[in-house]
Write a protein that holds these residues in place. Sequence first.
Motif, PDB file in Angstrom:
ATOM      1  N   LEU A 190      44.781  38.271  37.159  1.00 41.08           N
ATOM      2  CA  LEU A 190      43.591  38.951  37.684  1.00 41.08           C
ATOM      3  C   LEU A 190      42.766  38.098  38.651  1.00 41.08           C
ATOM      4  O   LEU A 190      41.902  38.640  39.353  1.00 41.08           O
ATOM      5  CB  LEU A 190      42.699  39.411  36.526  1.00 41.08           C
ATOM      6  CG  LEU A 190      43.287  40.497  35.623  1.00 41.08           C
ATOM      7  CD1 LEU A 190      42.283  40.873  34.542  1.00 41.08           C
ATOM      8  CD2 LEU A 190      43.695  41.723  36.431  1.00 41.08           C
ATOM      9  N   ALA A 191      42.994  36.808  38.697  1.00 41.70           N
ATOM     10  CA  ALA A 191      42.211  35.948  39.605  1.00 41.70           C
ATOM     11  C   ALA A 191      42.383  36.407  41.048  1.00 41.70           C
ATOM     12  O   ALA A 191      43.503  36.580  41.530  1.00 41.70           O
ATOM     13  CB  ALA A 191      42.654  34.495  39.453  1.00 41.70           C
ATOM     14  N   GLY A 192      41.257  36.651  41.721  1.00 38.35           N
ATOM     15  CA  GLY A 192      41.295  37.076  43.112  1.00 38.35           C
ATOM     16  C   GLY A 192      41.551  38.562  43.300  1.00 38.35           C
ATOM     17  O   GLY A 192      41.531  39.050  44.437  1.00 38.35           O
ATOM     18  N   LYS A 193      41.772  39.297  42.223  1.00 38.54           N
ATOM     19  CA  LYS A 193      42.035  40.734  42.301  1.00 38.54           C
ATOM     20  C   LYS A 193      40.726  41.522  42.136  1.00 38.54           C
ATOM     21  O   LYS A 193      39.802  41.085  41.452  1.00 38.54           O
ATOM     22  CB  LYS A 193      43.027  41.165  41.221  1.00 38.54           C
ATOM     23  CG  LYS A 193      44.387  40.483  41.325  1.00 38.54           C
ATOM     24  CD  LYS A 193      45.125  40.900  42.587  1.00 38.54           C
ATOM     25  CE  LYS A 193      46.541  40.327  42.588  1.00 38.54           C
ATOM     26  NZ  LYS A 193      47.280  40.693  43.834  1.00 38.54           N
ATOM     27  N   ILE A 194      40.691  42.699  42.765  1.00 45.89           N
ATOM     28  CA  ILE A 194      39.540  43.590  42.612  1.00 45.89           C
ATOM     29  C   ILE A 194      39.817  44.501  41.416  1.00 45.89           C
ATOM     30  O   ILE A 194      40.762  45.291  41.439  1.00 45.89           O
ATOM     31  CB  ILE A 194      39.303  44.418  43.885  1.00 45.89           C
ATOM     32  CG1 ILE A 194      39.103  43.497  45.087  1.00 45.89           C
ATOM     33  CG2 ILE A 194      38.089  45.335  43.696  1.00 45.89           C
ATOM     34  CD1 ILE A 194      38.975  44.245  46.412  1.00 45.89           C
ATOM     35  N   VAL A 195      38.990  44.342  40.395  1.00 49.02           N
ATOM     36  CA  VAL A 195      39.211  45.027  39.114  1.00 49.02           C
ATOM     37  C   VAL A 195      38.164  46.124  38.952  1.00 49.02           C
ATOM     38  O   VAL A 195      36.963  45.859  39.047  1.00 49.02           O
ATOM     39  CB  VAL A 195      39.127  44.040  37.941  1.00 49.02           C
ATOM     40  CG1 VAL A 195      39.386  44.765  36.619  1.00 49.02           C
ATOM     41  CG2 VAL A 195      40.124  42.902  38.133  1.00 49.02           C
TER      42      VAL A 195
ATOM     43  N   ILE B 107      35.852  41.661  31.210  1.00 49.59           N
ATOM     44  CA  ILE B 107      36.270  41.077  32.495  1.00 49.59           C
ATOM     45  C   ILE B 107      35.165  40.168  33.030  1.00 49.59           C
ATOM     46  O   ILE B 107      35.427  39.048  33.495  1.00 49.59           O
ATOM     47  CB  ILE B 107      36.586  42.194  33.514  1.00 49.59           C
ATOM     48  CG1 ILE B 107      37.799  43.009  33.051  1.00 49.59           C
ATOM     49  CG2 ILE B 107      36.837  41.585  34.895  1.00 49.59           C
ATOM     50  CD1 ILE B 107      39.091  42.234  32.938  1.00 49.59           C
ATOM     51  N   GLU B 108      33.940  40.635  32.962  1.00 52.32           N
ATOM     52  CA  GLU B 108      32.814  39.863  33.485  1.00 52.32           C
ATOM     53  C   GLU B 108      32.672  38.520  32.777  1.00 52.32           C
ATOM     54  O   GLU B 108      32.415  37.492  33.411  1.00 52.32           O
ATOM     55  CB  GLU B 108      31.533  40.677  33.337  1.00 52.32           C
ATOM     56  CG  GLU B 108      30.301  40.030  33.941  1.00 52.32           C
ATOM     57  CD  GLU B 108      29.091  40.941  33.829  1.00 52.32           C
ATOM     58  OE1 GLU B 108      29.043  41.750  32.883  1.00 52.32           O
ATOM     59  OE2 GLU B 108      28.205  40.866  34.684  1.00 52.32           O
ATOM     60  N   GLU B 109      32.854  38.530  31.459  1.00 49.98           N
ATOM     61  CA  GLU B 109      32.609  37.314  30.670  1.00 49.98           C
ATOM     62  C   GLU B 109      33.807  36.373  30.610  1.00 49.98           C
ATOM     63  O   GLU B 109      33.622  35.152  30.529  1.00 49.98           O
ATOM     64  CB  GLU B 109      32.197  37.713  29.240  1.00 49.98           C
ATOM     65  CG  GLU B 109      30.849  38.435  29.184  1.00 49.98           C
ATOM     66  CD  GLU B 109      30.459  38.811  27.761  1.00 49.98           C
ATOM     67  OE1 GLU B 109      31.329  38.709  26.868  1.00 49.98           O
ATOM     68  OE2 GLU B 109      29.300  39.203  27.560  1.00 49.98           O
ATOM     69  N   ASN B 110      35.012  36.930  30.633  1.00 50.00           N
ATOM     70  CA  ASN B 110      36.191  36.100  30.364  1.00 50.00           C
ATOM     71  C   ASN B 110      37.154  35.944  31.525  1.00 50.00           C
ATOM     72  O   ASN B 110      38.118  35.177  31.422  1.00 50.00           O
ATOM     73  CB  ASN B 110      36.944  36.673  29.155  1.00 50.00           C
ATOM     74  CG  ASN B 110      36.085  36.652  27.896  1.00 50.00           C
ATOM     75  OD1 ASN B 110      35.526  35.621  27.534  1.00 50.00           O
ATOM     76  ND2 ASN B 110      35.980  37.799  27.235  1.00 50.00           N
TER      77      ASN B 110
ATOM     78  N   ALA C  82      50.488  47.787  33.378  1.00 51.20           N
ATOM     79  CA  ALA C  82      50.916  46.419  33.708  1.00 51.20           C
ATOM     80  C   ALA C  82      50.661  45.525  32.506  1.00 51.20           C
ATOM     81  O   ALA C  82      49.509  45.248  32.163  1.00 51.20           O
ATOM     82  CB  ALA C  82      50.162  45.906  34.928  1.00 51.20           C
ATOM     83  N   GLY C  83      51.732  45.086  31.853  1.00 49.64           N
ATOM     84  CA  GLY C  83      51.582  44.190  30.720  1.00 49.64           C
ATOM     85  C   GLY C  83      51.195  44.908  29.443  1.00 49.64           C
ATOM     86  O   GLY C  83      51.208  46.138  29.356  1.00 49.64           O
ATOM     87  N   GLU C  84      50.820  44.108  28.444  1.00 48.42           N
ATOM     88  CA  GLU C  84      50.478  44.625  27.123  1.00 48.42           C
ATOM     89  C   GLU C  84      48.963  44.624  26.936  1.00 48.42           C
ATOM     90  O   GLU C  84      48.231  43.993  27.695  1.00 48.42           O
ATOM     91  CB  GLU C  84      51.127  43.746  26.048  1.00 48.42           C
ATOM     92  CG  GLU C  84      52.633  43.613  26.169  1.00 48.42           C
ATOM     93  CD  GLU C  84      53.355  44.931  25.962  1.00 48.42           C
ATOM     94  OE1 GLU C  84      52.824  45.758  25.179  1.00 48.42           O
ATOM     95  OE2 GLU C  84      54.421  45.144  26.573  1.00 48.42           O
ATOM     96  N   GLN C  85      48.492  45.331  25.912  1.00 47.81           N
ATOM     97  CA  GLN C  85      47.063  45.301  25.610  1.00 47.81           C
ATOM     98  C   GLN C  85      46.668  43.895  25.179  1.00 47.81           C
ATOM     99  O   GLN C  85      47.454  43.191  24.537  1.00 47.81           O
ATOM    100  CB  GLN C  85      46.726  46.312  24.525  1.00 47.81           C
ATOM    101  CG  GLN C  85      47.320  46.031  23.170  1.00 47.81           C
ATOM    102  CD  GLN C  85      47.001  47.140  22.171  1.00 47.81           C
ATOM    103  OE1 GLN C  85      47.420  48.280  22.348  1.00 47.81           O
ATOM    104  NE2 GLN C  85      46.238  46.807  21.143  1.00 47.81           N
ATOM    105  N   PHE C  86      45.461  43.470  25.563  1.00 45.04           N
ATOM    106  CA  PHE C  86      45.057  42.093  25.290  1.00 45.04           C
ATOM    107  C   PHE C  86      43.738  41.995  24.520  1.00 45.04           C
ATOM    108  O   PHE C  86      43.145  40.914  24.440  1.00 45.04           O
ATOM    109  CB  PHE C  86      45.002  41.271  26.583  1.00 45.04           C
ATOM    110  CG  PHE C  86      44.200  41.891  27.709  1.00 45.04           C
ATOM    111  CD1 PHE C  86      44.782  42.808  28.568  1.00 45.04           C
ATOM    112  CD2 PHE C  86      42.881  41.524  27.921  1.00 45.04           C
ATOM    113  CE1 PHE C  86      44.065  43.370  29.620  1.00 45.04           C
ATOM    114  CE2 PHE C  86      42.156  42.065  28.971  1.00 45.04           C
ATOM    115  CZ  PHE C  86      42.752  42.999  29.816  1.00 45.04           C
TER     116      PHE C  86
END
Length: 290
Positions: free
Chosen positions: A162-167, A179-182, A230-234
Amino acid sequence: MRNRPTAFLAIAAASALLLSACGGDDSSEDPPVADVDAAEFPEGSTMARLAEAGTMTVGTKFDQPLFGLVGPDGTPVGFDVEIAKIIAGELGIAPDDIEWTETVSANRETFIQEDRVDIVVATYTINDDRKQVIDFAGPYYLAGQSLMVNADDDSIQSEDDLAGKIVCSAEGSTPAKNIEENFPDADLRTFSQYTDCLDPLRNGQVDVLTTDNVILAGYVAESPDDFKLAGEQFTEEPYGIGLKKDDTDFRNFINDTLEAAYEDGRWDAAWEATAGEVLDTPTPPAVDRY
């Protein structure tokens, strides 16, 4: 007060026999409605008030396939909606007598505090911050935060990308806060509802939508050529039923109702008629009587 679990089982059994007698296999059948007298509930309780009124106001999402989505007739459908019908049914309130109010992630606590709704059933994660101002019954389902990208995008395989991606996510939601905190290197954009992220994702204005896995599964089921997970639940997100702070009797009543629904098959039927159309039937979680 009468023995309510016994009543639950009797009503569910009668309903099952009726369906069997009719030769029906209608998984969308509404849950049974108990024949109750408001005087059976403690005087002055929320249960007595609602049973006497014969109606209740339920806050839910209107834009989330599988859990709460407004259908062609203007009535929401989904697993959250079915859970609310089960609770209302134990108060003698039929589905047609429920008033549905749209709640989005940012206004759910406010709507409860201002008595604009009696309960909120809206993919509502139980957490300590929210428990400072409202109470929760449940959980009735354990979801988990996940990611959805465009079907042709392989640049995001998990939360580690997620680094550099628009979420994109919903304002006031637990996923947005996570997302904001971690994930400080991600560029978080929030809208009032998750559906507001769909077109920006399609046209490349954002790279990824994040919320709970079951919500995203609904969007993928609706548009499999456009989106993929994309990927698994985290994370683990326990979905609860929001209600007025310190209304312990009502919270206990809802928890009793959930446990009875686990036992008599109403919870399974609700799942299989809604989210179960695309997801396996999970084991219902134990309620947390905090």
